[in-house]
Design a protein around this motif. Structure first.
Motif, short mmCIF file in Angstrom:
data_model
loop_
_atom_site.label_atom_id
_atom_site.label_comp_id
_atom_site.label_asym_id
_atom_site.label_seq_id
_atom_site.Cartn_x
_atom_site.Cartn_y
_atom_site.Cartn_z
N ARG A 1 -6.77 -6.25 8.50
CA ARG A 1 -6.67 -6.41 7.05
C ARG A 1 -5.34 -5.92 6.51
NH1 ARG A 1 -12.28 -6.31 4.36
NH2 ARG A 1 -11.06 -7.44 2.83
N PHE A 2 -4.48 -5.38 7.39
CA PHE A 2 -3.22 -4.79 6.96
C PHE A 2 -2.09 -5.21 7.89
CE2 PHE A 2 -6.61 -2.11 5.49
CZ PHE A 2 -6.25 -1.81 4.19
N THR A 3 -0.87 -5.13 7.37
CA THR A 3 0.33 -5.33 8.19
C THR A 3 1.29 -4.18 7.94
OG1 THR A 3 1.48 -6.64 6.51
CG2 THR A 3 0.12 -7.86 8.09
N VAL B 1 -6.83 4.51 3.60
CA VAL B 1 -6.44 3.71 2.44
C VAL B 1 -7.64 3.66 1.52
CG1 VAL B 1 -5.72 1.43 1.64
CG2 VAL B 1 -4.84 2.32 3.81
N LEU C 1 3.71 -0.64 4.60
CA LEU C 1 2.33 -1.01 4.86
C LEU C 1 1.83 -1.85 3.69
CD1 LEU C 1 -0.28 -0.57 6.60
CD2 LEU C 1 -0.78 1.35 5.07
N GLN C 2 1.24 -3.00 4.00
CA GLN C 2 0.65 -3.81 2.94
C GLN C 2 -0.61 -4.48 3.43
OE1 GLN C 2 4.25 -6.07 2.02
NE2 GLN C 2 3.23 -7.90 2.75
N SER C 3 -1.41 -4.93 2.46
CA SER C 3 -2.65 -5.61 2.81
C SER C 3 -2.32 -7.03 3.25
CB SER C 3 -3.62 -5.63 1.63
OG SER C 3 -3.06 -6.33 0.55
N TYR D 1 -10.54 2.34 3.95
CA TYR D 1 -10.17 1.81 5.27
C TYR D 1 -9.48 2.91 6.05
CZ TYR D 1 -10.99 -2.76 3.20
OH TYR D 1 -11.57 -3.84 2.59
N ILE E 1 0.84 -1.19 0.00
CA ILE E 1 0.00 0.00 0.00
C ILE E 1 0.88 1.24 0.00
CG2 ILE E 1 -1.81 1.26 1.24
CD1 ILE E 1 -2.69 -1.53 0.22
#
Length: 181
Positions: free
Chosen positions: A35-37, A82, A45-47, A59, A4
């Protein structure tokens, strides 16, 4: 997951090279956090799972940056939004699954309205991904379709008319619906 944001950067004013200046990232509690890390070191940041625009398009996350001080840890936080972009992942569907059936009167002239077909596409409304266009699968000398409205019209050359005695009593046409995405 999908990246992201490549990385966040927080600067700590403590003495460089100490735990007090070492910044780590984490997501705060929220309904969307699962739903993210976020990578604690880089801030990437990624889904955590695939995101689907049609399911949810926005989000809200709470991102924390924390130094690694041993006695007192200092935190900074920022809300992130997001926005999920729409992909062309849905195909148009005709509203009537069983097909359409129309009748036209004998002696109907060129341009006479026969009926309309209708289809919807579940992609983002107002985008090319959801803009539906219609076509006949095979060209016809008797019927034409308006590619935008789906209206079927009599198509005859010159001043000809529909003549039941010289034409087939039943005509079948296959209409295709495609999106512009």
């Amino acid at each position: 997951g999908t990246v992201i944001f490549n990385y966040f950067s927080a600067i700590d004013g403590d003495l460089p090279g100490t735990n007090q200046s070492l910044v780590r990232y984490f997501l705060g509690p929220s309904n969307d956090a699962s739903r993210f890390t976020v990578d604690p070191v880089s801030g990437r940041l990624q889904s955590a799972e695939p995101l689907d625009y049609e399911e949810r398009s926005t989000y809200t996350l709470l991102l924390y940056a924390s130094d690694q001080g041993s006695q007192i840890r200092n935190n900074a936080s920022k809300y992130l939004t997001v926005n999920v972009k729409d992909r062309n992942d849905n195909v148009p569907r005709f509203r009537l699954r069983e097909g359409y059936r129309f009748s036209v009167l004998e002696n109907s002239k060129n341009g006479t309205y026969i009926g309309s077909v209708d289809a919807i596409d579940s992609d983002q409304a107002g985008s090319n991904n959801s803009e539906v266009h219609f076509a006949l699968s095979r060209p016809s000398l008797i019927v034409e379709i308006d590619p935008e409205s789906g209206a079927l019209l009599v198509l005859l050359s010159d001043d000809s008319m529909i003549d039941r005695e010289t034409m087939a009593k039943t005509l079948e046409f296959i209409v295709t619906a495609t999106d512009a995405g």
